[in-house]
Design a protein around this motif. Structure first.
Motif, short mmCIF file in Angstrom:
data_model
loop_
_atom_site.label_atom_id
_atom_site.label_comp_id
_atom_site.label_asym_id
_atom_site.label_seq_id
_atom_site.Cartn_x
_atom_site.Cartn_y
_atom_site.Cartn_z
N ALA A 249 2.19 -12.52 6.03
CA ALA A 249 2.43 -11.19 6.60
C ALA A 249 3.89 -10.78 6.44
O ALA A 249 4.20 -9.63 6.09
N MET A 250 4.80 -11.70 6.73
CA MET A 250 6.23 -11.40 6.60
C MET A 250 6.60 -11.13 5.15
O MET A 250 7.41 -10.24 4.85
N THR A 251 5.99 -11.88 4.23
CA THR A 251 6.26 -11.66 2.81
C THR A 251 5.78 -10.28 2.38
O THR A 251 6.49 -9.53 1.70
N ILE A 252 4.57 -9.93 2.79
CA ILE A 252 4.01 -8.62 2.45
C ILE A 252 4.84 -7.50 3.09
O ILE A 252 5.14 -6.47 2.45
N ARG A 253 5.22 -7.70 4.38
CA ARG A 253 6.02 -6.69 5.07
C ARG A 253 7.37 -6.50 4.40
O ARG A 253 7.88 -5.39 4.25
N GLY A 254 7.98 -7.61 3.97
CA GLY A 254 9.27 -7.53 3.29
C GLY A 254 9.17 -6.77 1.96
O GLY A 254 10.02 -5.93 1.63
N LYS A 255 8.08 -7.12 1.23
CA LYS A 255 7.88 -6.42 -0.05
C LYS A 255 7.63 -4.92 0.19
O LYS A 255 8.13 -4.07 -0.57
N ALA A 256 6.87 -4.58 1.24
CA ALA A 256 6.58 -3.19 1.54
C ALA A 256 7.84 -2.44 1.95
O ALA A 256 8.09 -1.29 1.53
N ASP A 257 8.68 -3.10 2.80
CA ASP A 257 9.94 -2.46 3.21
C ASP A 257 10.86 -2.23 2.01
O ASP A 257 11.52 -1.19 1.90
N ALA A 258 10.87 -3.23 1.13
CA ALA A 258 11.71 -3.09 -0.06
C ALA A 258 11.21 -1.95 -0.95
O ALA A 258 12.00 -1.14 -1.47
N ALA A 259 9.88 -1.86 -1.09
CA ALA A 259 9.31 -0.78 -1.89
C ALA A 259 9.58 0.58 -1.25
O ALA A 259 9.90 1.57 -1.93
N ALA A 260 9.47 0.65 0.09
CA ALA A 260 9.74 1.90 0.79
C ALA A 260 11.21 2.32 0.63
O ALA A 260 11.51 3.49 0.41
N SER A 261 12.10 1.32 0.72
CA SER A 261 13.52 1.62 0.57
C SER A 261 13.81 2.14 -0.83
O SER A 261 14.60 3.08 -1.02
N THR A 262 13.13 1.53 -1.80
CA THR A 262 13.33 1.99 -3.19
C THR A 262 12.83 3.41 -3.36
O THR A 262 13.49 4.25 -4.00
N ILE A 263 11.68 3.73 -2.76
CA ILE A 263 11.14 5.09 -2.85
C ILE A 263 12.08 6.08 -2.18
O ILE A 263 12.36 7.17 -2.70
N TYR A 264 12.56 5.71 -0.97
CA TYR A 264 13.48 6.58 -0.26
C TYR A 264 14.75 6.82 -1.07
O TYR A 264 15.28 7.94 -1.15
N ALA A 265 15.26 5.73 -1.69
CA ALA A 265 16.50 5.85 -2.47
C ALA A 265 16.31 6.76 -3.67
O ALA A 265 17.17 7.60 -4.00
N ASN A 266 15.14 6.57 -4.32
CA ASN A 266 14.86 7.41 -5.49
C ASN A 266 14.72 8.87 -5.08
O ASN A 266 15.20 9.79 -5.77
N ALA A 267 14.04 9.11 -3.98
CA ALA A 267 13.88 10.48 -3.50
C ALA A 267 15.23 11.10 -3.12
O ALA A 267 15.51 12.27 -3.40
#
Length: 312
Positions: A249-267
């Motif tokens: 769960a922590m691994t998935i959550r970390g990957k999701a947070d990282a993906a969200a941060s990347t999306i936010y940064a790109n936006a």
């Protein structure tokens, strides 16, 4: 003479019939007979079934059974060689092997039963008192694995020297040496039941209860140990599963947070002003409620976007 002629003839006929009738006897299957004359036996016993001759009125017939008969004795209290008092119930099968000798020595079956009681009971008492309890209660073909302990706690997991079957054979042979003189053949002797006297029986029951309680406690202890072992394995497995799930769960959550941060940064990099405006609106929805009153300064970032929207 003529007057009594017919009566005399009838009398002679009746006498002839009586003589003829009493001069024969029929021996049925399963029976044997001894012909006696004035109370004394005459000739050999008759054992073949069928029609047989005898002297009328003078000779009589003594009938005896030819089939196997049962003797059933009364239970007797007898001490064994190892000083254990027991009640022994014995039965036997016998038959009249020599009817002539039986008639001369015994005369009838009722007296024969009484005679057998004296002979068999005495022989049984002699052999039981010379042997230990194990020889009476166990057969010679019992294996040591099936044997338990005696009431005194001595191990009886050994093969009997004789065993019940051999002991009863010796009893039969010894008793047969005495019964043969009475024309009786002793076919077999069997022990129907062996029981302890009351005082010994209470000790046996107490020992049986104690032994069963000991076995139950041992089984219960083994069960509790197995239960603890199973519960330990279940708890350990549960912890391993939970730990692995939390890690995933922590691994998935970390990957999701990282993906969200990347999306936010790109936006944000595409239109920083719009991104800032969007985030500010999201903040409004969180800060301002239905009945909320908000006081802002003129240099507030929130006020800046409100002012630009109103066109002032």
């Amino acid at each position: 003479m003529k007057k009594y002629g017919p009566l005399a003839l009838i009398g002679l006929i009746l006498i002839a019939i009586a003589v003829f009738y009493d001069g024969f006897f029929i021996l049925v299957e399963g029976r044997q007979a001894v012909i006696t004359q004035f109370g004394a036996p005459v000739g050999e016993p008759v054992t073949e079934a069928g029609l047989h001759l005898k002297i009328p009125f003078i000779q009589k017939i003594a009938l005896f059974e030819k089939k196997i008969l049962i003797w059933d004795g009364d239970p007797n209290q007898i001490p064994t060689n190892d000083k254990t008092y027991i009640y022994l119930d014995v039965t036997a099968r016998w038959r009249i092997s020599d009817a002539l000798k039986f008639l001369q020595a015994v005369n009838d079956e009722k007296r024969a039963q009484s005679l057998l009681s004296d002979i068999i009971d005495g022989t049984v008492r002699d052999y039981v008192s010379k042997n230990n309890l194990i020889e009476i209660i166990r057969s010679s073909d019992w294996s040591p694995e099936t044997m338990s302990k005696s009431i005194s706690g001595d191990a009886l997991g050994v093969k009997p020297k004789l065993g019940r079957d051999e002991l009863t054979r010796l009893i039969r042979e010894a008793a047969s040496q005495e019964t043969v003189q009475y024309g009786i053949e002793l076919i077999d002797v069997m022990i129907k039941r062996v029981n302890y006297i009351e005082s010994v029986r209470q000790k046996v029951y107490a020992r049986m209860i104690s032994e069963r309680k000991r076995i139950a406690a041992k089984k219960r202890s083994l069960g509790e140990g197995e239960k603890a072992n199973i519960l330990g394995k279940v708890q350990r497995t549960l912890q391993e599963i939970t730990s692995s799930a939390n890690k995933d769960a922590m691994t998935i959550r970390g990957k999701a947070d990282a993906a969200a941060s990347t999306i936010y940064a790109n936006a944000y990099s595409l239109d920083p002003e719009f991104y800032s405006f969007q985030k500010t609106l999201e903040s409004y929805s969180k800060i301002v409620g239905k009945n909320s009153t908000m006081i802002l300064s003129s240099d507030s970032e929130l006020y800046k976007y409100i002012q630009s929207v109103s066109g002032k």
